[in-house]
Write a protein that holds these residues in place. Structure first.
Motif, short mmCIF file in Angstrom:
data_model
loop_
_atom_site.label_atom_id
_atom_site.label_comp_id
_atom_site.label_asym_id
_atom_site.label_seq_id
_atom_site.Cartn_x
_atom_site.Cartn_y
_atom_site.Cartn_z
N GLU A 1 0.84 -1.20 0.00
CA GLU A 1 0.00 0.00 0.00
C GLU A 1 0.88 1.26 0.00
OE1 GLU A 1 -2.57 -0.24 3.42
OE2 GLU A 1 -3.76 -1.86 2.55
N THR A 2 1.89 1.26 0.84
CA THR A 2 2.80 2.40 0.94
C THR A 2 3.53 2.64 -0.38
OG1 THR A 2 3.08 1.99 3.31
CG2 THR A 2 4.74 3.36 2.24
N LEU A 3 4.04 1.56 -0.98
CA LEU A 3 4.74 1.69 -2.26
C LEU A 3 3.80 2.14 -3.37
CD1 LEU A 3 7.09 -1.43 -2.15
CD2 LEU A 3 7.72 0.98 -1.81
N THR A 4 2.57 1.65 -3.35
CA THR A 4 1.59 2.07 -4.35
C THR A 4 1.30 3.56 -4.22
OG1 THR A 4 0.60 -0.12 -4.46
CG2 THR A 4 -0.77 1.71 -5.18
N ALA B 1 2.45 -13.80 -3.29
CA ALA B 1 2.12 -13.40 -4.67
C ALA B 1 0.67 -12.94 -4.77
CB ALA B 1 2.40 -14.55 -5.63
N GLN B 2 -0.23 -13.64 -4.12
CA GLN B 2 -1.63 -13.25 -4.15
C GLN B 2 -1.83 -11.87 -3.53
OE1 GLN B 2 -3.29 -16.60 -2.11
NE2 GLN B 2 -3.40 -17.87 -3.96
N THR B 3 -1.07 -11.59 -2.49
CA THR B 3 -1.17 -10.29 -1.84
C THR B 3 -0.65 -9.19 -2.76
OG1 THR B 3 -0.91 -11.31 0.33
CG2 THR B 3 -0.44 -8.95 0.19
N VAL B 4 0.51 -9.41 -3.37
CA VAL B 4 1.09 -8.41 -4.26
C VAL B 4 0.18 -8.18 -5.47
CG1 VAL B 4 3.04 -7.89 -5.80
CG2 VAL B 4 3.46 -8.82 -3.50
N ARG B 5 -0.43 -9.22 -5.99
CA ARG B 5 -1.30 -9.11 -7.17
C ARG B 5 -2.52 -8.21 -6.91
NH1 ARG B 5 0.54 -12.08 -11.16
NH2 ARG B 5 1.62 -14.01 -10.71
N LYS B 6 -2.86 -7.98 -5.66
CA LYS B 6 -3.98 -7.08 -5.34
C LYS B 6 -3.64 -5.64 -5.71
CE LYS B 6 -5.49 -9.67 -1.26
NZ LYS B 6 -5.61 -9.58 0.22
N PHE B 7 -2.35 -5.36 -5.88
CA PHE B 7 -1.89 -4.00 -6.13
C PHE B 7 -1.51 -3.87 -7.60
CE2 PHE B 7 -1.48 -4.91 -1.71
CZ PHE B 7 -2.01 -3.77 -1.11
N LYS B 8 -2.51 -3.51 -8.40
CA LYS B 8 -2.36 -3.47 -9.85
C LYS B 8 -1.21 -2.56 -10.27
CE LYS B 8 -4.87 -2.38 -14.05
NZ LYS B 8 -5.91 -1.55 -14.61
N ARG B 9 -1.06 -1.45 -9.60
CA ARG B 9 0.00 -0.48 -9.96
C ARG B 9 1.39 -1.10 -9.76
NH1 ARG B 9 3.07 2.24 -12.21
NH2 ARG B 9 3.43 4.46 -11.97
N LEU B 10 1.57 -1.90 -8.73
CA LEU B 10 2.86 -2.55 -8.51
C LEU B 10 3.13 -3.63 -9.56
CD1 LEU B 10 3.00 -2.92 -4.61
CD2 LEU B 10 4.14 -1.22 -6.05
N VAL B 11 2.10 -4.36 -9.94
CA VAL B 11 2.25 -5.38 -10.99
C VAL B 11 2.61 -4.69 -12.31
CG1 VAL B 11 1.08 -7.16 -12.32
CG2 VAL B 11 0.73 -7.03 -9.85
N GLU B 12 1.94 -3.59 -12.63
CA GLU B 12 2.25 -2.84 -13.85
C GLU B 12 3.68 -2.30 -13.81
OE1 GLU B 12 -0.83 0.10 -13.79
OE2 GLU B 12 -2.29 -1.23 -14.76
N PHE C 1 14.50 -6.20 -19.40
CA PHE C 1 14.69 -7.65 -19.45
C PHE C 1 13.76 -8.20 -20.53
CE2 PHE C 1 15.28 -6.09 -15.11
CZ PHE C 1 16.62 -6.39 -14.93
N GLN C 2 13.50 -9.48 -20.51
CA GLN C 2 12.53 -10.00 -21.47
C GLN C 2 11.13 -9.89 -20.89
OE1 GLN C 2 14.90 -12.43 -20.30
NE2 GLN C 2 13.68 -13.86 -19.17
N MET C 3 10.15 -9.77 -21.72
CA MET C 3 8.76 -9.64 -21.27
C MET C 3 8.25 -10.97 -20.78
SD MET C 3 6.42 -7.68 -20.60
CE MET C 3 5.15 -6.60 -21.10
N ARG C 4 7.72 -10.98 -19.57
CA ARG C 4 7.10 -12.17 -19.00
C ARG C 4 5.66 -11.85 -18.67
NH1 ARG C 4 11.22 -15.18 -14.95
NH2 ARG C 4 13.00 -15.07 -16.30
N SER C 5 4.88 -12.87 -18.59
CA SER C 5 3.50 -12.68 -18.20
C SER C 5 3.39 -12.79 -16.70
CB SER C 5 2.63 -13.74 -18.87
OG SER C 5 1.31 -13.60 -18.44
N LEU C 6 3.01 -11.70 -16.07
CA LEU C 6 2.83 -11.71 -14.62
C LEU C 6 1.38 -11.94 -14.37
CD1 LEU C 6 5.09 -8.73 -13.54
CD2 LEU C 6 5.66 -11.11 -13.54
#
Length: 167
Positions: free
Chosen positions: A96-99, A141-152, A162-167
């Motif tokens: 939340e803080t990083l977002t 991972a499930q917790t981090v995935r709740k934060f769309k901005r961090l995943v983006e 790097f190379q593009m991966r599917s997160l």
């Protein structure tokens, strides 16, 4: 004498170091907790990976020593008696803080500008590892995935550097 965030002014550097400390402490301890306290993750992932470079019986001794030292470190930082829910709560608050920090500059892909700094490197390293490592317990991972901005944010850095991966 050079750093990826050397272009920051002194106030921004001090601010950035605070966020780096937060991210490094929370994510490192959470990763160690999941890797060494969660029994299924330890037995199926951590011990085999840690011990695979050593012959038997040295691999058993290495795993025992590494786990003992890690549990001691978790105890020093008072993470040893936490529940998985406590750990997830700490990770969630850190995310939340990083977002919020990322959203302070919505037009830039990084935390402080169009250029990466140490915080971008630390956050990406931890978040990308959490998001892409397949574990028997995927709570982090499930917790981090709740934060769309961090995943983006992770997808952007992975695609750019790097190379593009599917997160």
């Amino acid at each position: 004498g050079s750093a990826i965030g050397q272009w920051l002014d002194d106030d921004s550097k001090a601010d950035m170091r605070t966020y780096v400390s937060l991210a490094e402490n929370i994510f490192t301890m959470a990763e160690l907790y999941i890797s060494f306290i969660n029994k299924i993750v330890y037995e199926k992932v951590t011990a085999p990976r840690n011990g695979c470079v050593f012959p038997w019986p040295l691999n058993l001794i290495q795993n025992y020593s590494k786990r003992r030292n890690t549990l001691r470190l978790l105890k020093v930082y008072q993470w040893n008696d936490m529940t998985i829910e406590d750990v997830i709560e700490k990770v969630e608050k850190c995310c939340e803080t990083l977002t919020l920090k990322l959203e302070e500059s919505p037009d830039t892909p990084f935390f402080y500008s169009d250029q990466p700094c140490e915080l971008d490197a630390i956050a990406f390293g931890h978040l990308f590892a959490i998001l892409t490592t397949d574990l028997p317990n995927m709570a982090l991972a499930q917790t981090v995935r709740k934060f769309k901005r961090l995943v983006e944010f992770c997808q952007y850095i992975d695609g750019k550097y790097f190379q593009m991966r599917s997160l």
